[in-house]
Design a protein around this motif. Structure first.
Motif, PDB file in Angstrom:
ATOM      1  N   GLY A 250       0.814  -1.208   0.000  1.00  0.00           N
ATOM      2  CA  GLY A 250       0.000   0.000   0.000  1.00  0.00           C
ATOM      3  C   GLY A 250       0.848   1.260   0.000  1.00  0.00           C
ATOM      4  N   GLU A 251       2.184   1.084  -0.018  1.00  0.00           N
ATOM      5  CA  GLU A 251       3.070   2.257   0.038  1.00  0.00           C
ATOM      6  C   GLU A 251       3.143   2.984  -1.295  1.00  0.00           C
ATOM      7  OE1 GLU A 251       6.803   0.754   1.393  1.00  0.00           O
ATOM      8  OE2 GLU A 251       5.911   0.220   3.352  1.00  0.00           O
ATOM      9  N   THR A 252       3.285   4.290  -1.202  1.00  0.00           N
ATOM     10  CA  THR A 252       3.405   5.118  -2.397  1.00  0.00           C
ATOM     11  C   THR A 252       4.727   5.860  -2.325  1.00  0.00           C
ATOM     12  OG1 THR A 252       1.040   5.446  -2.525  1.00  0.00           O
ATOM     13  CG2 THR A 252       2.395   7.090  -3.603  1.00  0.00           C
ATOM     14  N   GLU A 253       5.483   5.850  -3.444  1.00  0.00           N
ATOM     15  CA  GLU A 253       6.701   6.664  -3.431  1.00  0.00           C
ATOM     16  C   GLU A 253       6.758   7.552  -4.664  1.00  0.00           C
ATOM     17  OE1 GLU A 253      10.461   4.500  -4.014  1.00  0.00           O
ATOM     18  OE2 GLU A 253       9.291   2.684  -4.336  1.00  0.00           O
ATOM     19  N   GLU A 254       7.300   8.720  -4.464  1.00  0.00           N
ATOM     20  CA  GLU A 254       7.432   9.638  -5.579  1.00  0.00           C
ATOM     21  C   GLU A 254       8.779   9.406  -6.230  1.00  0.00           C
ATOM     22  OE1 GLU A 254       5.299  13.832  -5.466  1.00  0.00           O
ATOM     23  OE2 GLU A 254       7.420  13.932  -4.885  1.00  0.00           O
ATOM     24  N   LEU A 255       8.788   9.333  -7.566  1.00  0.00           N
ATOM     25  CA  LEU A 255      10.046   9.065  -8.270  1.00  0.00           C
ATOM     26  C   LEU A 255      10.292  10.160  -9.293  1.00  0.00           C
ATOM     27  CD1 LEU A 255       9.442   5.335  -9.299  1.00  0.00           C
ATOM     28  CD2 LEU A 255      10.887   6.126  -7.414  1.00  0.00           C
ATOM     29  N   PRO A 256      11.549  10.454  -9.564  1.00  0.00           N
ATOM     30  CA  PRO A 256      11.831  11.354 -10.679  1.00  0.00           C
ATOM     31  C   PRO A 256      11.395  10.673 -11.983  1.00  0.00           C
ATOM     32  CG  PRO A 256      13.838  10.834  -9.421  1.00  0.00           C
ATOM     33  CD  PRO A 256      12.748   9.963  -8.910  1.00  0.00           C
ATOM     34  N   ALA A 257      10.682  11.421 -12.835  1.00  0.00           N
ATOM     35  CA  ALA A 257      10.165  10.844 -14.072  1.00  0.00           C
ATOM     36  C   ALA A 257      11.291  10.202 -14.886  1.00  0.00           C
ATOM     37  CB  ALA A 257       9.465  11.908 -14.897  1.00  0.00           C
ATOM     38  N   ALA A 258      12.443  10.819 -14.863  1.00  0.00           N
ATOM     39  CA  ALA A 258      13.546  10.344 -15.703  1.00  0.00           C
ATOM     40  C   ALA A 258      14.008   8.943 -15.313  1.00  0.00           C
ATOM     41  CB  ALA A 258      14.719  11.323 -15.614  1.00  0.00           C
ATOM     42  N   SER A 259      13.867   8.579 -14.025  1.00  0.00           N
ATOM     43  CA  SER A 259      14.360   7.264 -13.623  1.00  0.00           C
ATOM     44  C   SER A 259      13.223   6.286 -13.365  1.00  0.00           C
ATOM     45  CB  SER A 259      15.242   7.405 -12.375  1.00  0.00           C
ATOM     46  OG  SER A 259      14.449   7.900 -11.323  1.00  0.00           O
ATOM     47  N   ALA A 260      11.991   6.670 -13.775  1.00  0.00           N
ATOM     48  CA  ALA A 260      10.823   5.829 -13.482  1.00  0.00           C
ATOM     49  C   ALA A 260      10.993   4.434 -14.070  1.00  0.00           C
ATOM     50  CB  ALA A 260       9.552   6.487 -14.019  1.00  0.00           C
ATOM     51  N   VAL A 261      11.411   4.358 -15.321  1.00  0.00           N
ATOM     52  CA  VAL A 261      11.535   3.054 -15.985  1.00  0.00           C
ATOM     53  C   VAL A 261      12.515   2.166 -15.218  1.00  0.00           C
ATOM     54  CG1 VAL A 261      12.361   1.873 -18.058  1.00  0.00           C
ATOM     55  CG2 VAL A 261      10.870   3.886 -18.269  1.00  0.00           C
ATOM     56  N   ASP A 262      13.681   2.726 -14.906  1.00  0.00           N
ATOM     57  CA  ASP A 262      14.693   1.931 -14.203  1.00  0.00           C
ATOM     58  C   ASP A 262      14.193   1.461 -12.840  1.00  0.00           C
ATOM     59  OD1 ASP A 262      16.315   2.256 -16.316  1.00  0.00           O
ATOM     60  OD2 ASP A 262      17.526   3.885 -15.427  1.00  0.00           O
ATOM     61  N   ALA A 263      13.480   2.369 -12.148  1.00  0.00           N
ATOM     62  CA  ALA A 263      12.997   2.018 -10.811  1.00  0.00           C
ATOM     63  C   ALA A 263      11.994   0.874 -10.884  1.00  0.00           C
ATOM     64  CB  ALA A 263      12.365   3.238 -10.149  1.00  0.00           C
ATOM     65  N   VAL A 264      11.084   0.933 -11.869  1.00  0.00           N
ATOM     66  CA  VAL A 264      10.080  -0.129 -11.987  1.00  0.00           C
ATOM     67  C   VAL A 264      10.759  -1.439 -12.379  1.00  0.00           C
ATOM     68  CG1 VAL A 264       8.070  -0.945 -13.290  1.00  0.00           C
ATOM     69  CG2 VAL A 264       8.169   1.435 -12.513  1.00  0.00           C
ATOM     70  N   VAL A 265      11.656  -1.373 -13.337  1.00  0.00           N
ATOM     71  CA  VAL A 265      12.357  -2.593 -13.763  1.00  0.00           C
ATOM     72  C   VAL A 265      13.082  -3.218 -12.575  1.00  0.00           C
ATOM     73  CG1 VAL A 265      14.254  -3.483 -15.187  1.00  0.00           C
ATOM     74  CG2 VAL A 265      12.582  -1.899 -16.182  1.00  0.00           C
ATOM     75  N   ALA A 266      13.733  -2.387 -11.777  1.00  0.00           N
ATOM     76  CA  ALA A 266      14.478  -2.898 -10.618  1.00  0.00           C
ATOM     77  C   ALA A 266      13.521  -3.597  -9.650  1.00  0.00           C
ATOM     78  CB  ALA A 266      15.212  -1.755  -9.916  1.00  0.00           C
ATOM     79  N   LYS A 267      12.355  -2.997  -9.438  1.00  0.00           N
ATOM     80  CA  LYS A 267      11.375  -3.614  -8.517  1.00  0.00           C
ATOM     81  C   LYS A 267      10.895  -4.955  -9.051  1.00  0.00           C
ATOM     82  CE  LYS A 267       9.494  -0.666  -5.219  1.00  0.00           C
ATOM     83  NZ  LYS A 267       8.721  -0.859  -4.050  1.00  0.00           N
ATOM     84  N   VAL A 268      10.583  -4.986 -10.336  1.00  0.00           N
ATOM     85  CA  VAL A 268      10.049  -6.219 -10.912  1.00  0.00           C
ATOM     86  C   VAL A 268      11.106  -7.323 -10.890  1.00  0.00           C
ATOM     87  CG1 VAL A 268       9.223  -7.297 -13.048  1.00  0.00           C
ATOM     88  CG2 VAL A 268       8.347  -5.051 -12.355  1.00  0.00           C
ATOM     89  N   ARG A 269      12.335  -6.955 -11.230  1.00  0.00           N
ATOM     90  CA  ARG A 269      13.395  -7.970 -11.304  1.00  0.00           C
ATOM     91  C   ARG A 269      13.914  -8.323  -9.920  1.00  0.00           C
ATOM     92  NH1 ARG A 269      14.705  -6.495 -16.933  1.00  0.00           N
ATOM     93  NH2 ARG A 269      12.832  -7.462 -17.801  1.00  0.00           N
ATOM     94  N   GLY A 270      13.773  -7.370  -8.993  1.00  0.00           N
ATOM     95  CA  GLY A 270      14.329  -7.552  -7.647  1.00  0.00           C
ATOM     96  C   GLY A 270      13.616  -8.690  -6.972  1.00  0.00           C
TER      97      GLY A 270
END
Ligand code: ATP
Ligand code: MG
Length: 585
Positions: A565-585
């Motif tokens: 249920g947590e929400t985090e704000e991300l810089p738009a520029a690194s959004a793709v990398d952050a999501v990929v890292a979460k999915v692969r992590g």
């Protein structure tokens, strides 16, 4: 891959379907994963089918890992093999039977032991070929009496069924253990909470068998566990510890009393305590001092019926499932008024062991009714009971039967504590069948010494379509579905939460970036209000929701974790990398 919600074949529903009682059923229908066609018969829509396929993939990978080889047998099967094993009849009303234009009988396969045994017999002839494990992931048909809870108990459903063939007992044990471990890996990967319980073998026949039960308050399987020892078993498999025989000598004579108006256990206990019977015991009489005789009618596979008497302590009820498992393959029916009329020695409310045995009725007792135990029970005459009827002296049962309910606090069969009840949904079942089917079809190969060897067989099932409901059941919250990453239809759900063109274009860019990285993206590109979209995202249940909205102008996006249920704000520029890292992590 990118799937646009504006194009997706999906309509979510605001209201729960009228026929749904359990959360997974409500949510899978509301979220447009499945649609009902007939009782226990469902269509899989795009999102549901993706989950089903992912469950299949996990099951397939683990079956392959233990050396299973996938084949596919027909669901439409001729009668003969099932006639050979008697299951054409034994399966009763659970089997879908049909006839072809030439009048030949067919069935829709409920499980495929017969066909796998015949398939191996057809191909293999030498010990050198063994062992072998074959499996399929296939649609099964059972005309369930109570199809329930959507895909949880269907009449058409997907099962992984595998079958092992070995030369000897040790081989069978090894195949069984391999399956047991594969199942543990499957259910762990699917994030299912479960226990393994000792089971009865049911209509399949054979010996050792265990069931995998997913924890769930809506489960139909009650099982018991012993917190002290870790013992867990299906209620049907619980063996009542039999007491040591008590001395018969010195026990007072049985005495028949007039007990008017005492047709129930509680009226009988009241009578005993008011009529001075308690003195004989030196304590108040309780329902556990009475012996309740329950009459049932058994219908045997050959169609013959038999009236059976069952004696259990009066403080317990008969458990229909335990009784059913104990008398299998016979089926239990209730006695009709006509049965009572035909057997006048059955005096309702006052039935005792004596009249049953005098009239040739088989009489089985609960194991607690051991030699030397003394009972208050019916005296076979209206308004009369007998006190002090001693097992082994005044009556000798024809045997014992596990038919009484198991209760919290009963001693564990392993002697190491007490039992408590729990509920679960059966997700897998493993059986050491032994020779039942290989005998029926004479499945032999030539042994090392030139003599024929009869193969020994195991059978193993996983409820693949049921698993979709089980995961939904264990993981949902009050807002909707919540898929573990391993089975989620999409890795991430991207929501455009703003009408301005820059945010839209930005979302397109992010989505294509995620796609390039190999993620599966569900993209809510609709013009609906953000509120509607967020609600849908929660209902549909992807593990990650990426919101591209007002913040885009300031270079910010929002990532929501559907599980925490947590929400985090991300810089738009690194959004793709952050999501990929979460999915692969
Ligand atoms: P149950 O006790 O729930 O009726 P079963 O003992 O009849 O199950 P098996 O014959 O052992 O089931 O079948 C193997 C697996 O197939 C079960 O463990 C279960 O996960 C699944 N399964 C059985 N019946 C159904 C059904 N009607 N709908 C969906 N899945 C089912
Ligand atoms: Mg079973």
């Amino acid at each position: 891959m990118i799937t646009r919600l504006s194009r997706l074949f999906l309509r979510t529903l605001r209201d729960d379907p009228a026929d749904a009682e359990v959360p997974s059923h409500k949510l899978l229908v509301r979220a447009g994963y499945v649609r009902r066609v007939a009782p226990g018969v469902y269509s899989w829509l795009p999102l549901g089918l993706r989950v089903l396929r992912k469950v299949e993939d996990v099951v397939r990978a683990e079956m392959d890992a233990i050396g299973g080889q996938e084949i596919s047998l027909p669901a439409l099967l001729p009668r003969e093999p099932y006639e050979t094993t008697n299951r054409w009849t034994e399966y009763g009303d659970g089997l879908f039977r049909l006839r072809d234009r030439k009048g030949a009988d067919y069935l829709l396969g409920p499980t495929h032991e017969e066909l796998f045994a015949l398939t191996v017999k057809g191909e293999y002839s030498s010990y050198k070929d063994l062992p072998v494990t074959l499996y399929q992931i296939q649609t099964k048909y059972r005309d369930e009496e109570r199809p329930r809870a959507g895909i949880l108990r269907g009449r058409e459903f997907v099962m992984k069924d595998s079958y092992s063939f070995d030369l000897d007992e040790d081989g069978l044990k090894a195949s069984y253990d391999a399956h047991r471990q594969a199942y543990q890996r499957i259910f762990d990967r699917l994030r299912v909470k479960y226990v393994i319980v000792a089971a009865t073998s049911g209509a399949m026949g054979g010996s050792a068998s265990e069931e995998f039960l997913a924890d769930s308050p809506v489960g139909e399987d009650t099982y018991v566990r012993c917190p002290e020892s870790g013992y867990a078993a299906n209620v049907e498999a619980v063996v009542t510890p039999a007491p040591e025989p008590l001395p018969i000598e010195g026990q007072p004579e049985a005495v028949v009393y007039d007990t008017p108006d005492t047709p129930t256990i509680s009226t009988l206990v009241d009578w005993a305590n008011s009529a001075g019977i308690a003195e004989r015991y030196g304590r108040p009489v309780t329902a556990a001092d009475t012996l309740k005789n329950v009459m049932v009618k058994l219908r045997h596979p050959d169609g013959k019926t038999e009236i059976l008497g069952i004696g259990i302590p009066g403080d317990r009820e008969v458990d229909d499932k335990r009784l059913g498992a104990s008398v299998e393959p016979a089926e239990v029916e209730l006695l009709t008024e006509a049965d009572f009329a035909e057997n006048p020695f059955l005096v309702k409310g006052y039935i005792g062991p004596k009249a049953l045995q005098a009239n040739g009725v088989r009489y089985l007792v609960d194991p607690r009714v051991g030699t030397g135990t003394s009972w208050i029970t019916g005296a076979d005459e209206p308004g009369k009971h007998v006190v002090g009827l001693v097992a082994g002296r005044d009556f000798t049962p024809d045997g014992t039967i596990e038919a009484a309910e198991v209760r919290d606090g009963d001693p564990s069969p392993d002697g190491r504590g007490t039992l408590v009840a729990a509920r679960g949904i059966e997700i897998g079942h493993i059986f050491q069948l032994g020779n039942k089917y290989t005998d029926a079809f004479e499945v032999d190969v030539l042994g090392e010494n030139g003599k024929p060897v009869r193969l020994t067989m195991g059978s193993y099932g996983v409820g693949v379509s049921r698993m979709v409901a089980v995961i939904a059941e264990q993981q949902h919250d009050d807002k909707g579905l919540r898929w573990p990453a391993a089975v989620a239809p999409y890795d991430v759900h991207v929501v455009i939460a703003n009408k301005d063109d820059a945010a839209r274009a930005g979302a397109e860019e992010v989505v294509s970036g995620l796609h390039t990285q190999g993620l599966d993206v569900l993209f809510d590109d609709r013009t609906a209000s953000p509120g509607v979209k967020f609600k849908d995202a929660e209902l549909l249940g992807m593990p990650l929701v990426l919101v591209i909205g007002r913040g885009w102008a300031e270079g910010k996006v929002e990532l929501r974790d559907r599980f925490t249920g947590e929400t985090e704000e991300l810089p738009a520029a690194s959004a793709v990398d952050a999501v990929v890292a979460k999915v692969r992590g």
